[in-house]
Scaffold this motif. Structure first.
Motif, PDB file in Angstrom:
ATOM      1  N   THR A 152      29.952  41.908  25.926  1.00 37.31           N
ATOM      2  CA  THR A 152      30.380  43.168  25.327  1.00 37.31           C
ATOM      3  C   THR A 152      31.908  43.215  25.335  1.00 37.31           C
ATOM      4  OG1 THR A 152      30.464  44.371  27.417  1.00 37.31           O
ATOM      5  CG2 THR A 152      28.329  44.277  26.288  1.00 37.31           C
ATOM      6  N   PRO A 153      32.508  44.102  24.534  1.00 31.81           N
ATOM      7  CA  PRO A 153      33.978  44.225  24.560  1.00 31.81           C
ATOM      8  C   PRO A 153      34.525  44.483  25.961  1.00 31.81           C
ATOM      9  CG  PRO A 153      33.105  45.368  22.648  1.00 31.81           C
ATOM     10  CD  PRO A 153      31.915  44.940  23.463  1.00 31.81           C
ATOM     11  N   ARG A 154      33.852  45.325  26.738  1.00 33.74           N
ATOM     12  CA  ARG A 154      34.323  45.594  28.101  1.00 33.74           C
ATOM     13  C   ARG A 154      34.192  44.356  28.976  1.00 33.74           C
ATOM     14  NH1 ARG A 154      37.785  48.946  30.177  1.00 33.74           N
ATOM     15  NH2 ARG A 154      36.684  50.914  29.888  1.00 33.74           N
ATOM     16  N   GLU A 155      33.107  43.595  28.813  1.00 31.28           N
ATOM     17  CA  GLU A 155      32.935  42.375  29.592  1.00 31.28           C
ATOM     18  C   GLU A 155      34.014  41.354  29.255  1.00 31.28           C
ATOM     19  OE1 GLU A 155      28.068  42.525  30.285  1.00 31.28           O
ATOM     20  OE2 GLU A 155      28.929  41.364  28.637  1.00 31.28           O
ATOM     21  N   ARG A 156      34.434  41.280  27.981  1.00 30.37           N
ATOM     22  CA  ARG A 156      35.518  40.367  27.620  1.00 30.37           C
ATOM     23  C   ARG A 156      36.822  40.786  28.285  1.00 30.37           C
ATOM     24  NH1 ARG A 156      32.716  40.127  22.589  1.00 30.37           N
ATOM     25  NH2 ARG A 156      34.002  41.779  21.668  1.00 30.37           N
ATOM     26  N   GLN A 157      37.049  42.089  28.385  1.00 36.76           N
ATOM     27  CA  GLN A 157      38.229  42.572  29.104  1.00 36.76           C
ATOM     28  C   GLN A 157      38.181  42.151  30.562  1.00 36.76           C
ATOM     29  OE1 GLN A 157      37.975  46.878  28.122  1.00 36.76           O
ATOM     30  NE2 GLN A 157      40.130  46.684  27.539  1.00 36.76           N
ATOM     31  N   VAL A 158      37.027  42.328  31.172  1.00 36.71           N
ATOM     32  CA  VAL A 158      36.875  41.978  32.589  1.00 36.71           C
ATOM     33  C   VAL A 158      37.032  40.480  32.788  1.00 36.71           C
ATOM     34  CG1 VAL A 158      35.255  41.942  34.537  1.00 36.71           C
ATOM     35  CG2 VAL A 158      35.459  44.000  33.120  1.00 36.71           C
ATOM     36  N   LEU A 159      36.471  39.668  31.872  1.00 39.74           N
ATOM     37  CA  LEU A 159      36.600  38.211  31.972  1.00 39.74           C
ATOM     38  C   LEU A 159      38.063  37.790  31.904  1.00 39.74           C
ATOM     39  CD1 LEU A 159      35.410  35.359  32.092  1.00 39.74           C
ATOM     40  CD2 LEU A 159      35.186  35.443  29.602  1.00 39.74           C
ATOM     41  N   GLU A 160      38.820  38.394  31.008  1.00 38.62           N
ATOM     42  CA  GLU A 160      40.243  38.066  30.899  1.00 38.62           C
ATOM     43  C   GLU A 160      40.967  38.359  32.206  1.00 38.62           C
ATOM     44  OE1 GLU A 160      44.227  39.538  28.494  1.00 38.62           O
ATOM     45  OE2 GLU A 160      42.278  39.659  27.504  1.00 38.62           O
ATOM     46  N   LEU A 161      40.655  39.492  32.815  1.00 41.02           N
ATOM     47  CA  LEU A 161      41.313  39.857  34.077  1.00 41.02           C
ATOM     48  C   LEU A 161      40.847  38.955  35.215  1.00 41.02           C
ATOM     49  CD1 LEU A 161      41.256  43.745  33.723  1.00 41.02           C
ATOM     50  CD2 LEU A 161      43.178  42.190  33.376  1.00 41.02           C
ATOM     51  N   MET A 162      39.577  38.547  35.190  1.00 42.28           N
ATOM     52  CA  MET A 162      39.100  37.563  36.166  1.00 42.28           C
ATOM     53  C   MET A 162      39.899  36.269  36.048  1.00 42.28           C
ATOM     54  SD  MET A 162      34.946  37.949  35.883  1.00 42.28           S
ATOM     55  CE  MET A 162      34.675  36.315  36.589  1.00 42.28           C
ATOM     56  N   ALA A 163      40.126  35.826  34.800  1.00 40.44           N
ATOM     57  CA  ALA A 163      40.824  34.563  34.571  1.00 40.44           C
ATOM     58  C   ALA A 163      42.272  34.632  35.015  1.00 40.44           C
ATOM     59  CB  ALA A 163      40.743  34.177  33.093  1.00 40.44           C
ATOM     60  N   ILE A 171      40.777  44.798  39.175  1.00 46.19           N
ATOM     61  CA  ILE A 171      40.222  45.143  37.867  1.00 46.19           C
ATOM     62  C   ILE A 171      39.925  46.634  37.795  1.00 46.19           C
ATOM     63  CG2 ILE A 171      38.292  44.747  36.278  1.00 46.19           C
ATOM     64  CD1 ILE A 171      38.128  41.891  37.431  1.00 46.19           C
ATOM     65  N   VAL A 172      39.444  47.201  38.890  1.00 48.53           N
ATOM     66  CA  VAL A 172      39.213  48.653  38.962  1.00 48.53           C
ATOM     67  C   VAL A 172      40.497  49.403  38.637  1.00 48.53           C
ATOM     68  CG1 VAL A 172      38.769  50.568  40.550  1.00 48.53           C
ATOM     69  CG2 VAL A 172      37.265  48.581  40.572  1.00 48.53           C
ATOM     70  N   ASN A 173      41.584  49.002  39.281  1.00 53.09           N
ATOM     71  CA  ASN A 173      42.863  49.678  39.069  1.00 53.09           C
ATOM     72  C   ASN A 173      43.383  49.488  37.654  1.00 53.09           C
ATOM     73  OD1 ASN A 173      42.881  50.542  41.734  1.00 53.09           O
ATOM     74  ND2 ASN A 173      43.994  48.732  42.451  1.00 53.09           N
ATOM     75  N   ARG A 174      43.192  48.293  37.103  1.00 54.64           N
ATOM     76  CA  ARG A 174      43.735  48.002  35.780  1.00 54.64           C
ATOM     77  C   ARG A 174      42.972  48.753  34.683  1.00 54.64           C
ATOM     78  NH1 ARG A 174      46.671  43.571  33.960  1.00 54.64           N
ATOM     79  NH2 ARG A 174      47.430  43.512  36.135  1.00 54.64           N
ATOM     80  N   GLU A 179      34.294  50.790  40.925  1.00 48.75           N
ATOM     81  CA  GLU A 179      34.043  49.461  41.481  1.00 48.75           C
ATOM     82  C   GLU A 179      32.622  49.002  41.171  1.00 48.75           C
ATOM     83  OE1 GLU A 179      34.785  46.912  45.551  1.00 48.75           O
ATOM     84  OE2 GLU A 179      35.517  48.959  45.369  1.00 48.75           O
ATOM     85  N   ARG A 180      31.683  49.941  41.193  1.00 48.57           N
ATOM     86  CA  ARG A 180      30.305  49.584  40.871  1.00 48.57           C
ATOM     87  C   ARG A 180      30.208  49.071  39.434  1.00 48.57           C
ATOM     88  NH1 ARG A 180      25.202  50.058  42.490  1.00 48.57           N
ATOM     89  NH2 ARG A 180      23.565  50.524  40.982  1.00 48.57           N
ATOM     90  N   ALA A 181      30.946  49.708  38.517  1.00 51.34           N
ATOM     91  CA  ALA A 181      30.929  49.267  37.115  1.00 51.34           C
ATOM     92  C   ALA A 181      31.496  47.861  36.996  1.00 51.34           C
ATOM     93  CB  ALA A 181      31.720  50.242  36.249  1.00 51.34           C
ATOM     94  N   VAL A 182      32.590  47.585  37.723  1.00 49.37           N
ATOM     95  CA  VAL A 182      33.175  46.246  37.693  1.00 49.37           C
ATOM     96  C   VAL A 182      32.190  45.224  38.232  1.00 49.37           C
ATOM     97  CG1 VAL A 182      34.978  44.765  38.651  1.00 49.37           C
ATOM     98  CG2 VAL A 182      35.562  47.045  37.821  1.00 49.37           C
ATOM     99  N   GLU A 183      31.535  45.532  39.328  1.00 49.67           N
ATOM    100  CA  GLU A 183      30.573  44.608  39.919  1.00 49.67           C
ATOM    101  C   GLU A 183      29.456  44.284  38.924  1.00 49.67           C
ATOM    102  OE1 GLU A 183      29.338  46.616  43.418  1.00 49.67           O
ATOM    103  OE2 GLU A 183      31.134  46.049  44.584  1.00 49.67           O
ATOM    104  N   LYS A 184      28.985  45.294  38.211  1.00 46.17           N
ATOM    105  CA  LYS A 184      27.928  45.072  37.219  1.00 46.17           C
ATOM    106  C   LYS A 184      28.431  44.190  36.073  1.00 46.17           C
ATOM    107  CE  LYS A 184      25.291  48.446  35.932  1.00 46.17           C
ATOM    108  NZ  LYS A 184      24.829  49.773  35.436  1.00 46.17           N
TER     109      LYS A 184
END
Length: 223
Positions: A152-163, A171-174, A179-184
């Protein structure tokens, strides 16, 4: 914090030293080439070395080679590389098996001093920091695009921040989500892309790099 700087541009070197000094960070060595940095690490014991990738005499890979030698010293010194160019291979070399914190940023990030200072503190604390443009270059080819279309678009955002090396709390702060949403999101990303799930942030970054590097090789073979 004690830092050592190796940068052939006298203006950039002096500018960084001044800005860091204003933040109470001690610059224990300031060099115009990479050759003397190993000795500076041995004698001054900086917490972080800030190093340009391309330095005299050939302006090719003197900085990355010196950085890898510094990592082999086992002195616990983190390395933050700066470059004008997106060079994913150098970034991968730096973070793989890094015994201390490691980072790779484009020089333009120095202009955003708060971002640069944050990266400096993160590598000092043993984290991995990669420029987001490295990730964007990796996912530019058709195969990576098809792979990331699973997200999903949000997952791509999270993947970029993971990388780029951010922890879940980072990632929560950014993204200003729970935090639960990030974990999911992270669990979903790791599952969709078949990336091994590990608790160590450094290994998570390597897993992302390994995945993207593998996709790049597949694209080369297809071409």
């Amino acid at each position: 914090m004690r830092v050592a700087i190796a940068e052939d541009s006298a203006l950039l070197r002096a500018g960084m030293a001044r800005l860091l000094a204003d933040e109470g960070i001690e610059v224990v060595a300031s060099l115009s080439d990479a050759t003397g940095m190993l000795e500076a690490v041995r004698t001054a014991r900086p917490h972080v070395v800030i190093m340009d990738v391309r330095m005299p005499p050939t302006f090719t890979d003197e900085g990355i080679r010196a950085a890898l030698e510094i990592q082999k010293l086992g002195a616990g010194t983190a390395v933050l590389l700066l470059s004008q160019y997106v060079e994913p291979t150098y970034a991968e070399e730096l973070v793989r098996d890094a015994p201390a914190g490691a980072g790779y940023l484009l020089k333009q990030r120095v202009g955003d001093f708060e971002e640069f200072l944050s990266a400096l503190h993160r590598v000092r604390n043993g984290e991995t920091v990669l420029d987001s443009d490295i990730f964007k270059q990796f996912v530019g080819s058709p195969r990576e695009k098809r792979a990331t279309e699973l997200l999903t678009p949000r997952e791509r955002q999270v993947l970029e921040l993971m990388a780029t090396g951010l922890t879940n709390s980072g990632i929560v702060n950014r993204l200003a989500i729970s935090e639960r949403a990030v974990e999911k999101h992270v669990t979903s990303i790791l599952g969709k892309l078949r990336i091994p799930n590990t608790g160590e942030n450094h290994r998570r970054v390597l897993a992302v790099l390994d995945y993207l590097r593998g996709m790049e090789k597949l694209q080369d073979r297809a071409d």
